[in-house]
Design a protein around this motif. Structure first.
Motif, PDB file in Angstrom:
ATOM      1  N   GLY A   1      -2.279   2.494   8.253  1.00  0.00           N
ATOM      2  CA  GLY A   1      -3.616   1.464   8.016  1.00  0.00           C
ATOM      3  C   GLY A   1      -3.178   0.326   9.035  1.00  0.00           C
ATOM      4  O   GLY A   1      -1.842  -0.353   8.845  1.00  0.00           O
ATOM      5  N   PRO A   2      -4.083  -0.254   9.679  1.00  0.00           N
ATOM      6  CA  PRO A   2      -3.777  -1.535  10.668  1.00  0.00           C
ATOM      7  C   PRO A   2      -3.305  -2.793   9.881  1.00  0.00           C
ATOM      8  O   PRO A   2      -2.551  -3.639  10.511  1.00  0.00           O
ATOM      9  N   LEU A   3      -3.720  -2.851   8.720  1.00  0.00           N
ATOM     10  CA  LEU A   3      -3.431  -4.225   7.795  1.00  0.00           C
ATOM     11  C   LEU A   3      -1.993  -3.723   7.241  1.00  0.00           C
ATOM     12  O   LEU A   3      -1.426  -4.837   6.611  1.00  0.00           O
ATOM     13  N   HIS A   4      -1.540  -2.632   7.456  1.00  0.00           N
ATOM     14  CA  HIS A   4      -0.060  -2.588   6.629  1.00  0.00           C
ATOM     15  C   HIS A   4       0.877  -2.061   7.834  1.00  0.00           C
ATOM     16  O   HIS A   4       0.753  -2.789   9.043  1.00  0.00           O
ATOM     17  N   GLY A   5       1.335  -0.868   7.859  1.00  0.00           N
ATOM     18  CA  GLY A   5       2.435  -0.625   8.783  1.00  0.00           C
ATOM     19  C   GLY A   5       1.871  -0.501  10.213  1.00  0.00           C
ATOM     20  O   GLY A   5       2.731  -0.742  11.151  1.00  0.00           O
ATOM     21  N   LEU A   6       0.645  -0.122  10.431  1.00  0.00           N
ATOM     22  CA  LEU A   6       0.438   0.100  11.930  1.00  0.00           C
ATOM     23  C   LEU A   6       0.165  -1.411  12.478  1.00  0.00           C
ATOM     24  O   LEU A   6      -0.003  -1.383  13.658  1.00  0.00           O
ATOM     25  N   ALA A   7       0.366  -2.200  11.823  1.00  0.00           N
ATOM     26  CA  ALA A   7       0.434  -3.720  12.502  1.00  0.00           C
ATOM     27  C   ALA A   7       1.389  -3.699  13.457  1.00  0.00           C
ATOM     28  O   ALA A   7       1.465  -4.772  14.250  1.00  0.00           O
ATOM     29  N   ASN A   8       2.560  -2.917  13.390  1.00  0.00           N
ATOM     30  CA  ASN A   8       3.585  -3.155  14.388  1.00  0.00           C
ATOM     31  C   ASN A   8       3.226  -2.603  15.637  1.00  0.00           C
ATOM     32  O   ASN A   8       3.573  -3.229  16.587  1.00  0.00           O
ATOM     33  N   GLN A   9       2.530  -1.738  15.613  1.00  0.00           N
ATOM     34  CA  GLN A   9       1.894  -1.123  17.014  1.00  0.00           C
ATOM     35  C   GLN A   9       0.695  -2.043  17.522  1.00  0.00           C
ATOM     36  O   GLN A   9       0.850  -2.429  18.763  1.00  0.00           O
ATOM     37  N   GLU A  10      -0.125  -2.392  16.538  1.00  0.00           N
ATOM     38  CA  GLU A  10      -1.175  -3.408  16.885  1.00  0.00           C
ATOM     39  C   GLU A  10      -0.506  -4.669  17.624  1.00  0.00           C
ATOM     40  O   GLU A  10      -1.198  -5.212  18.406  1.00  0.00           O
ATOM     41  N   CYS A  11       0.530  -5.287  17.009  1.00  0.00           N
ATOM     42  CA  CYS A  11       1.179  -6.394  17.298  1.00  0.00           C
ATOM     43  C   CYS A  11       1.455  -6.454  18.819  1.00  0.00           C
ATOM     44  O   CYS A  11       1.346  -7.316  19.512  1.00  0.00           O
TER      45      CYS A  11
ATOM     46  N   VAL B   1       0.707  -1.339  -0.085  1.00  0.00           N
ATOM     47  CA  VAL B   1      -0.006   0.141   0.092  1.00  0.00           C
ATOM     48  C   VAL B   1       1.147   1.284  -0.129  1.00  0.00           C
ATOM     49  O   VAL B   1       0.585   2.200  -0.685  1.00  0.00           O
ATOM     50  N   SER B   2       1.829   1.431   0.818  1.00  0.00           N
ATOM     51  CA  SER B   2       2.693   2.583   0.951  1.00  0.00           C
ATOM     52  C   SER B   2       3.553   2.727  -0.216  1.00  0.00           C
ATOM     53  O   SER B   2       3.417   3.998  -0.964  1.00  0.00           O
ATOM     54  N   ALA B   3       4.073   1.791  -0.859  1.00  0.00           N
ATOM     55  CA  ALA B   3       4.877   1.986  -1.920  1.00  0.00           C
ATOM     56  C   ALA B   3       3.957   2.261  -3.325  1.00  0.00           C
ATOM     57  O   ALA B   3       4.264   3.062  -4.031  1.00  0.00           O
ATOM     58  N   HIS B   4       2.942   1.566  -3.495  1.00  0.00           N
ATOM     59  CA  HIS B   4       2.079   1.806  -4.592  1.00  0.00           C
ATOM     60  C   HIS B   4       1.373   3.229  -4.177  1.00  0.00           C
ATOM     61  O   HIS B   4       1.267   3.888  -5.567  1.00  0.00           O
TER      62      HIS B   4
END
Ligand code: CMX
Length: 439
Positions: free
Chosen positions: A268-278, A240-243
């Motif tokens: 977005g939580p399905l992309h980079g925010l997943a590190n915070q979520e994790c 998502v970010s690169a695109h």
């Protein structure tokens, strides 16, 4: 400037290659698009061009053809550290060759010259409400920097084959300023500090970041910063970010406008925010069970997460079908340097349990961990425990991958992107025609 000279030398041949592909072989079919791909997030459609990196589903990322261990081994090391100079990675991604120590240092020197952040950016950040998410602040700061865009200023007078030169200027300016801005956001948001971080030209990118964050007293954080930025830099062009950077840039929006948009996708939580979520997920498990849970407790908690209709952050991937080598590299870093860390051992337990649960559920195409499954755990170890900050770190790294792509796209004169859409009825008509029995 060395990067400018090297690119200038390469461009005529590359431009010829692209021109020949478009003019002489434009009708050759590479892949067929299916109905499933149209309604399923365009998965696996081969429709983007980049030579900066490639993700093999069965192997993981290669930067300019090199695996992560190869890159870490080949790039010149930072003084006093075991990890490479980040400037060397930038050189590799942009030029496509492993730099000498002098060449890597030349990029570091460019960054040191360009790290000054104008006052209005700090003022804007200070004026934002305290509860603003750090990714919002980072994206706003990048937009605020756009006042200095060389690309935007020169656009009215530039010829098309000069775009890449202005893009390179902006890319170096932007990547130089990001660690300063990120450290400022960190110290402002969590510690109420308003003093501006100072980039020290005698220190490399990683050490500067660690010092400006004020965690340099913890042994090895500069090395983690170097590793982290390198691993998070590029993951080919479809994520998502690169695109987003690629798409927005195709409208000739300058690198600041394009990267700010890319950051909004990364958030977005399905992309980079997943590190915070994790990390949030790991800590919530610990809190629920009053410490590291047993295998059975974790198994049940993972199922509860799925039954709640949520995803387990840090697991699964749109392309990868094996354990993400970016995960493995970070786990190795942690096990070498702090093998007894409770959270690292817990992350390993999760690695043992979650893929099995996802397999049992049978939905995720890959049950393996991705880059975000462990990155927060390492930051936590060094005392960076404000986990809503973690995606900002991803953002600095991602800039190192998407800006070389931006420069190359302008250098090769890539056109504005404009895929074609269909209506649902049109799609249903296509399906009806293709399933009609032949009379
Ligand atoms: N937990 C629960 N369900 C998951 C899952 C996970 N970790 N990974 C995939 N699934 C589900 C999907 O939600 C999807 O469900 P539906 O059919 O109900 O929509 C199904 O499995 C099929 O998905 P997929 O084809 O395997 O994966 P996608 O390409 O659609 O999505 C990704 C990929 C990363 C968004 C997804 O695996 C996910 O949500 N993972 C958790 C979030 C995460 O870690 N994101 C970070 C990825 C790396 C990065 O970009 O930084």
């Amino acid at each position: 400037m060395i990067l400018h000279e090297k690119l200038l030398a390469q461009l005529p041949a590359w431009r010829e290659r692209i021109k020949s592909l478009a003019k002489e072989h434009g009708d050759i079919v590479v892949d067929k698009v299916t109905v499933g791909q149209i309604v399923g997030g365009m998965r696996d459609i081969k429709a983007l061009l980049t030579d900066v990196s490639f993700v093999d589903p069965a192997e993981g990322i290669r930067f300019r053809g090199m695996s992560i261990p190869e890159v870490l081994k080949a790039l010149p090391k930072a003084r006093g550290g075991k990890m490479p100079l980040v400037g060397g990675l930038y050189y590799l991604l942009l030029i496509g060759e492993v730099p000498t120590k002098e060449q890597a240092q030349a990029v570091e020197d460019e960054w040191a010259k360009r790290a000054h952040v104008p006052d209005h950016v700090f003022k804007m950040l200070k004026s934002m409400p305290k509860e603003t998410h750090p990714m919002t602040l980072l994206s706003q700061a990048v937009l605020a920097l756009q006042t200095g865009s060389v690309f935007a200023a020169k656009y009215p007078s530039m010829k098309k084959d000069q775009y890449w030169e202005a893009a390179l200027e902006d890319s170096l300016d932007l990547t130089a300023k990001l660690p300063v801005i990120a450290a400022y956001i960190y110290r402002l948001k969590y510690f109420g500090e308003t003093s501006k971080p100072r980039y020290n030209p005698k220190q490399d990118y990683g050490l500067n970041f660690s010092r400006m964050m004020k965690v340099s007293d913890k042994k090895g954080y500069a090395d983690l910063a170097r590793l982290y930025f390198i691993l998070h830099s590029d993951h080919e062009s479809g994520n998502v970010s690169a695109h987003t950077m690629h798409l927005v840039g195709s409208a000739l929006s300058d690198p600041y406008l394009s990267f700010s948009a890319a950051l909004n996708g990364l958030a977005g939580p399905l992309h980079g925010l997943a590190n915070q979520e994790c990390l949030g997920w790991l800590l919530s498990v610990k809190e629920k069970f009053g410490g590291v849970p047993s295998r059975d407790e974790l198994y049940k908690f993972a199922w509860d997460t799925l039954n709640d209709g949520k995803v387990i952050p840090g697991y699964g991937h749109g392309v990868l079908r094996v354990v993400d080598p970016r995960f493995t590299t970070q786990l190795e870093f942690a096990k070498k340097r702090f093998p007894d860390d409770e959270l690292v051992r817990f992350a390993e337990l999760v690695l043992d349990v979650v893929p099995a649960v996802l397999k049992e559920q049978g939905k995720a195409k890959s049950p393996a961990p991705n880059v975000d499954a462990i990155s927060g755990t390492l930051q936590y170890h060094y005392g960076v425990r404000e986990f809503d900050f973690y995606t900002v770190l991803f953002g600095i790294g991602r800039a190192l991958g998407v800006t070389p792509n931006y420069v190359w796209m302008r250098a090769l004169g890539m056109p504005i992107e404009r895929p074609k859409s269909l209506t649902t009825k049109m799609l249903e008509d296509v399906v009806a025609k293709s399933v009609q029995p032949v009379s």
